[in-house]
Design an enzyme around this catalytic site. Structure first.
Site, short mmCIF file in Angstrom:
data_model
loop_
_atom_site.label_atom_id
_atom_site.label_comp_id
_atom_site.label_asym_id
_atom_site.label_seq_id
_atom_site.Cartn_x
_atom_site.Cartn_y
_atom_site.Cartn_z
N ASP A 70 4.78 -4.17 1.44
CA ASP A 70 5.26 -2.80 1.26
C ASP A 70 4.30 -1.75 1.80
O ASP A 70 4.51 -0.54 1.61
CB ASP A 70 5.51 -2.52 -0.23
CG ASP A 70 6.83 -3.11 -0.72
OD1 ASP A 70 7.69 -3.41 0.13
OD2 ASP A 70 6.98 -3.29 -1.94
N ARG A 95 1.50 -4.02 -5.66
CA ARG A 95 1.23 -2.97 -4.66
C ARG A 95 -0.16 -2.34 -4.81
O ARG A 95 -0.59 -1.60 -3.91
CB ARG A 95 2.31 -1.88 -4.74
CG ARG A 95 3.70 -2.37 -4.39
CD ARG A 95 4.61 -1.20 -4.03
NE ARG A 95 4.15 -0.52 -2.80
CZ ARG A 95 4.70 0.60 -2.33
NH1 ARG A 95 5.70 1.17 -2.98
NH2 ARG A 95 4.24 1.16 -1.22
N ARG A 140 7.90 5.61 -12.18
CA ARG A 140 6.62 5.20 -11.60
C ARG A 140 5.50 6.14 -12.07
O ARG A 140 4.79 5.85 -13.03
CB ARG A 140 6.72 5.19 -10.07
CG ARG A 140 7.80 4.24 -9.52
CD ARG A 140 7.44 2.77 -9.67
NE ARG A 140 8.42 1.88 -9.09
CZ ARG A 140 8.48 1.52 -7.82
NH1 ARG A 140 7.59 1.99 -6.97
NH2 ARG A 140 9.40 0.68 -7.38
N HIS A 169 11.84 6.97 -7.17
CA HIS A 169 10.82 7.90 -6.69
C HIS A 169 11.49 9.25 -6.42
O HIS A 169 12.65 9.31 -6.00
CB HIS A 169 10.20 7.42 -5.37
CG HIS A 169 9.01 6.55 -5.53
ND1 HIS A 169 8.61 5.67 -4.54
CD2 HIS A 169 8.10 6.42 -6.52
CE1 HIS A 169 7.51 5.02 -4.94
NE2 HIS A 169 7.19 5.47 -6.13
N CYS A 263 9.70 7.41 3.04
CA CYS A 263 8.83 6.37 2.48
C CYS A 263 7.83 5.87 3.52
O CYS A 263 6.70 5.52 3.19
CB CYS A 263 9.66 5.20 1.97
SG CYS A 263 10.61 5.54 0.48
#
Length: 273
Positions: A70, A95, A140, A169, A263
């Site tokens: 990612d 992550r 998040r 997000h 992103c």
């Protein structure tokens, strides 16, 4: 409408999707049993980079690291305001190692990087918007991180609560068009947050769920050109009607991981002269 929108040259940071894959599921879009076409992802990503450069923007790149699939989603690594870098502390353990190569890149470029004490996922949930920073929470980034951001930058932070897991997000539910306006999907937010956005941005562009699910709000604007998912046709039409120029860029392979144009794009905001 007169041709009055003025673009501003931007500096973007990206990361080649050489190791892109869906190896785990940390949002509703991710299904590890569905294969990813890495060559197609590379072609789509390169097309995005080329499009930015054609429109006069500078693009820098962080070298991808094996085992961090990612890492291509560079926006999550930090938020940069007036040349100051606020780093990330990812929610998902998978992550968290991504922060290291991005921090190394910023340090090599001469920046100091602030390490958050609370879970914070960079521009995924922190969206600089002129006089303030719009900050998402609910899935998040934590509210405690919002306080850290305000203390670090000395910029008012507007906390907004996300309620739909498909828009985990803030940058999947909202993007900044210019210093004075935004586009967003109201139903992605709590009732109180919708009221806040309506008061701050009475002339905002409101997206449908169809366009939001097509990653139409995971867009990047330079003040005139809006780099947008080709699937968000209704939103693109609205933007054109407001005098913006939609620039479709297909990043559909990245939607398998819950990502899109924004992103993949970290903006480096230096001090304006």
């Amino acid at each position: 409408m007169p041709d009055s929108r003025v673009p501003r040259r931007r500096r973007y940071l990206v990361c080649e999707p050489r190791h892109f894959a869906v190896q785990y599921a940390i949002n509703p879009w991710m299904h590890p049993d569905e294969p990813v076409d890495v060559l197609r992802a590379l072609d789509q990503w390169q097309a995005l980079v080329d499009t930015y450069r054609v429109h006069g923007h500078t693009v820098d790149s962080v070298k991808p690291v094996p085992g961090l699939p990612d890492m291509v989603f560079a926006a999550n690594a930090a938020v940069v305001v007036d040349g100051r870098v606020f780093g990330s502390l990812f929610h998902a353990p998978e992550r968290r190692p991504e922060s290291v190569p991005f921090e190394a890149w910023f340090k090599a470029e001469g920046y100091e990087v602030y390490h958050p004490e609370s879970v914070c996922e960079g521009e995924g949930d922190l969206v600089p918007a002129g006089r303030w920073i719009l900050a998402g929470t609910g899935f998040r980034t934590t509210r405690e991180a919002h306080s850290e951001v305000q203390e670090y930058f000395g910029t008012p932070v507007i906390s907004l609560t996300l309620v739909d897991p498909y828009f985990y997000h803030l940058d999947t539910a909202l993007f900044v068009l210019d210093d004075g306006n935004i586009a967003y999907y109201p139903e992605a937010f709590s009732p109180g947050s919708r009221e806040v956005l309506a008061r701050l941005y009475p002339d905002a562009v409101l997206a449908t769920r169809e366009d939001a699910m097509a990653f139409g709000l995971n867009s990047v604007s330079d003040g005139r050109h809006v780099f947008i998912s080709p699937g968000a046709t209704g939103l693109a039409d609205q933007l054109a009607g407001r005098g913006y120029v939609p620039v479709p860029v297909d990043l559909s392979e990245f939607q398998k991981a819950g990502g899109g144009i924004k992103c993949c794009t970290q903006e480096i905001r230096e001090i304006r002269s």
